[in-house]
Design a protein around this motif. Structure first.
Motif, PDB file in Angstrom:
ATOM      1  N   GLY A  54       0.732  -1.261   0.144  1.00 49.26           N
ATOM      2  CA  GLY A  54       0.011  -0.096  -0.009  1.00 49.26           C
ATOM      3  C   GLY A  54       0.776   1.334  -0.213  1.00 49.26           C
ATOM      4  O   GLY A  54       0.603   2.158  -0.752  1.00 49.26           O
ATOM      5  N   LEU A  55       1.957   1.312   0.784  1.00 50.58           N
ATOM      6  CA  LEU A  55       2.912   2.563   0.731  1.00 50.58           C
ATOM      7  C   LEU A  55       3.517   2.587  -0.655  1.00 50.58           C
ATOM      8  O   LEU A  55       3.678   3.717  -1.011  1.00 50.58           O
ATOM      9  N   ALA A  56       4.003   1.434  -1.075  1.00 44.13           N
ATOM     10  CA  ALA A  56       4.685   1.603  -2.564  1.00 44.13           C
ATOM     11  C   ALA A  56       3.675   2.120  -3.577  1.00 44.13           C
ATOM     12  O   ALA A  56       4.027   2.973  -4.418  1.00 44.13           O
ATOM     13  N   VAL A  57       2.215   1.888  -3.293  1.00 43.53           N
ATOM     14  CA  VAL A  57       1.399   2.464  -4.465  1.00 43.53           C
ATOM     15  C   VAL A  57       1.475   3.785  -4.355  1.00 43.53           C
ATOM     16  O   VAL A  57       1.204   4.541  -5.213  1.00 43.53           O
ATOM     17  N   ARG A  58       1.317   4.634  -2.980  1.00 33.65           N
ATOM     18  CA  ARG A  58       1.305   5.683  -2.735  1.00 33.65           C
ATOM     19  C   ARG A  58       2.512   6.481  -3.106  1.00 33.65           C
ATOM     20  O   ARG A  58       2.351   7.768  -3.644  1.00 33.65           O
ATOM     21  N   ARG A  59       3.488   5.692  -3.161  1.00 41.71           N
ATOM     22  CA  ARG A  59       4.793   6.649  -3.320  1.00 41.71           C
ATOM     23  C   ARG A  59       4.924   6.519  -4.846  1.00 41.71           C
ATOM     24  O   ARG A  59       5.222   7.324  -5.424  1.00 41.71           O
ATOM     25  N   HIS A  60       4.965   5.200  -5.383  1.00 43.61           N
ATOM     26  CA  HIS A  60       5.464   5.088  -6.953  1.00 43.61           C
ATOM     27  C   HIS A  60       4.169   4.990  -7.960  1.00 43.61           C
ATOM     28  O   HIS A  60       4.590   5.264  -9.071  1.00 43.61           O
ATOM     29  N   ARG A  69       3.936  12.457  -4.877  1.00 46.80           N
ATOM     30  CA  ARG A  69       4.037  10.995  -4.097  1.00 46.80           C
ATOM     31  C   ARG A  69       3.655  11.055  -2.657  1.00 46.80           C
ATOM     32  O   ARG A  69       3.480  11.970  -1.932  1.00 46.80           O
ATOM     33  N   HIS A  70       3.320   9.960  -2.334  1.00 47.53           N
ATOM     34  CA  HIS A  70       2.770   9.518  -0.920  1.00 47.53           C
ATOM     35  C   HIS A  70       1.171  10.246  -0.895  1.00 47.53           C
ATOM     36  O   HIS A  70       0.910  10.794   0.215  1.00 47.53           O
ATOM     37  N   ALA A  71       0.594  10.487  -1.950  1.00 48.45           N
ATOM     38  CA  ALA A  71      -0.766  11.047  -1.810  1.00 48.45           C
ATOM     39  C   ALA A  71      -1.841  10.342  -0.803  1.00 48.45           C
ATOM     40  O   ALA A  71      -1.514   9.286  -0.767  1.00 48.45           O
ATOM     41  N   LEU A 328       4.608  -1.853 -10.330  1.00 42.36           N
ATOM     42  CA  LEU A 328       5.207  -1.764  -9.245  1.00 42.36           C
ATOM     43  C   LEU A 328       6.211  -3.075  -9.514  1.00 42.36           C
ATOM     44  O   LEU A 328       7.294  -3.022  -9.329  1.00 42.36           O
ATOM     45  N   GLY A 329       5.411  -4.090 -10.083  1.00 45.84           N
ATOM     46  CA  GLY A 329       6.361  -5.224 -10.127  1.00 45.84           C
ATOM     47  C   GLY A 329       7.604  -5.138 -11.144  1.00 45.84           C
ATOM     48  O   GLY A 329       8.726  -5.531 -10.736  1.00 45.84           O
ATOM     49  N   ALA A 330       7.367  -4.321 -12.140  1.00 42.15           N
ATOM     50  CA  ALA A 330       8.441  -4.235 -13.158  1.00 42.15           C
ATOM     51  C   ALA A 330       9.467  -3.143 -12.509  1.00 42.15           C
ATOM     52  O   ALA A 330      10.797  -3.245 -12.601  1.00 42.15           O
TER      53      ALA A 330
END
Length: 390
Positions: A54-60, A69-71, A328-330
Motif C-alpha cells: 500500500g505504501l509503494a502504491v502511494r509512493r510510486h 508522491r505519498h498522496a 510496481l512489479g516491473a
C-alpha cells in the motif's frame, strides 16, 4: 538510487513478464481496491494501504495519476475513479515498460482484461498460459464417467494447449495438495478410483492422485510448465508449497519440459538450489517484489541469485486485478536488480559487460528462449539456443 550503466540498461529494457494476470475492467470502490492490494483478508479496522504494498502504491503509483508522491489514500482513489479503469490501466501498463505478457487466464473472480486487451493497453504482445486445474474442473462440470476421466482430461488439456498463442501450462498444486506427493505417474486404475471419489463429492480438483496425473499430463503436453510455489493467500499451506518437496518428481521428469517455479518466497533459496542442480528448472520472485516494494526487492533478488545460474532467473509481476501491480512489479525488479548488479560491479566481483548481459537475460532473453517467443533483438547466444529447451 544512483544512476549508472546497469540502471540505464534495465530502465530502457523492454521486459518480458512471463507470468501475470489481467487487470480489472470495472470501477473499484475503496473496499474493492483494498481487497486487491493484499493476499490477506479484509479485517475490521485494518487498511490494506497500511502495508508495504500500500505504501509503494502511494509512493510510486500516485505520480502516474498526476498526484504528488505519498498522496493520501482517499485522494489517490478519488483520482483513480475520475480517470476511469481504461485510462488507469493504460497508464500503468504502459509505464511498466513491458513488451510481452504471458497471461494466466485460469483465475478470474473479477472481470479482467483478456490477454489481447492487456497487450493493447501496454502497446505490447500477449500470450496465454493455460491453468490445468481449470481444464480438469471444466471436464468434470460437463459430465464424465470415472473410467473416462483420464482420457477426457488429457483430450481437453491437449486441445487447450493447441490454442493459438498458448505458450505454457500452469498448475496450482501447491494450493490444492501441496508438493509432498508421491512422485510416480499414477496408473489408470488409480486415476479411475480417484476420479470416482472426486466426481462424487464435486468441488475443486484437490485429490492427490488426480493432481499427480495432472502434473504428468503437463509433462506429456511438451509445453513449459509453470508451478506456483511459496507465497500466496490464506488458502495456501505455506510449508507444503516449498519447491524442494518436488525433488523426487523433478528427478523422474528430468530431460522433459522446462519447469518454472513461480514467486517462491520465502523459498527462493530452495528454488535456486533446484535451478542449480536440475537442467530444466527455472524460477522467478514475481508477486513478492511488489509486496516487499522497490526498497527490499534487491534483498529478495540477492537471495534468489546466490547460486542460481544466470540463465535460470526470469522476471514476472504476477500482477492481478490492479494494474498498479504490473507497474510496481516491473519497477521493483528494475531497481532491485540494478542495485544488486551495480554493487557487484563496484566491488569488482562482476565485470560491467557481464552485469549488462545478466540484466538483459533476466529481464527479457531468458523468457524469450524458454518460451520460444519470437524476437529479433535478443542477444545471439539466446537466439542460437531456441532450437531446443535450455
Amino acid at each position: 538510487m544512483a544512476v549508472g550503466p546497469v540502471h540505464e540498461t534495465l530502465e530502457a529494457l523492454e521486459l518480458v513478464d512471463h507470468h501475470c494476470h489481467g487487470a480489472v475492467t470495472a470501477e473499484l470502490d475503496r473496499a474493492g481496491f483494498e481487497s486487491l492490494l493484499t493476499e490477506g483478508e479484509a479485517w475490521p479496522g485494518f487498511s490494506a494501504f497500511d502495508t508495504p504494498a500500500g505504501l509503494a502504491v502511494r509512493r510510486h503509483c500516485a505520480p502516474l495519476l498526476d498526484l504528488p508522491r505519498h498522496a493520501p489514500a482517499d485522494t489517490y482513489l478519488n483520482r483513480r475513479a475520475e480517470l476511469g479503469p481504461d485510462e488507469v490501466n493504460r497508464r500503468f501498463l504502459t509505464a511498466s515498460g513491458t513488451g510481452v505478457f504471458c497471461v494466466d487466464t485460469g483465475y478470474a473472480p473479477h472481470a479482467v482484461t483478456e490477454p489481447a486487451q492487456l497487450a493493447r493497453a501496454a502497446g505490447g504482445d500477449a500470450y496465454e498460459v493455460v491453468r490445468l486445474e481449470s481444464v480438469a474442473e471444466a471436464v468434470a462440470a460437463r459430465g464424465v464417467e470415472p473410467d473416462g476421466y483420464a482420457r477426457a482430461f488429457r483430450g481437453a488439456a491437449e486441445a487447450a494447449a493447441r490454442r493459438p498463442d498458448v505458450v505454457a501450462v500452469k498448475s496450482v498444486a501447491a494450493y490444492r495438495t501441496g508438493f509432498g506427493l508421491d512422485p510416480a505417474r499414477p496408473t489408470h486404475a488409480e486415476v479411475t478410483a480417484a476420479a470416482r471419489d472426486w466426481l462424487a463429492r464435486g468441488g475443486r480438483l484437490d485429490h492427490p492422485v488426480l493432481v499427480r496425473q495432472l502434473l504428468w499430463t503437463a509433462v506429456d503436453l511438451g509445453l513449459p510448465l509453470q508451478l506456483h510455489a511459496g507465497f500466496g493467500d490464506s488458502d495456501l499451506r505455506l510449508h507444503r508449497a516449498d519447491p524442494s518437496l518436488l525433488t523426487d518428481w523433478l528427478r523422474l521428469t528430468a530431460g522433459t519440459v522446462p519447469v518454472l517455479l513461480l514467486h517462491c518466497w520465502p523459498f527462493q533459496r530452495q528454488a535456486g538450489y533446484l535451478a542449480a542442480v536440475f537442467e530444466r528448472v527455472y524460477l522467478d520472485v514475481g508477486l513478492t517484489l511488489h509486496h516487499v516494494g522497490p526498497s527490499r526487492a534487491g534483498a529478495v533478488l540477492a537471495e534468489a541469485l546466490e547460486i542460481t545460474p544466470f540463465r535460470k532467473l526470469l522476471f514476472s509481476s504476477d500482477a492481478y486485478g490492479v494494474a498498479e501491480f504490473h507497474h510496481l512489479g516491473a519497477l521493483a525488479f528494475r531497481q532491485g536488480l540494478a542495485g544488486l548488479l551495480q554493487e557487484r560491479v563496484d566491488a569488482d566481483e562482476l565485470a560491467l559487460p557481464d552485469a549488462l548481459r545478466i540484466a538483459r537475460w533476466t529481464g527479457r532473453d531468458n523468457a524469450l528462449r524458454v518460451y520460444r517467443l519470437p524476437d529479433g533483438e535478443a542477444d545471439g547466444e539466446a537466439h542460437g539456443e531456441r532450437a531446443g529447451w535450455c
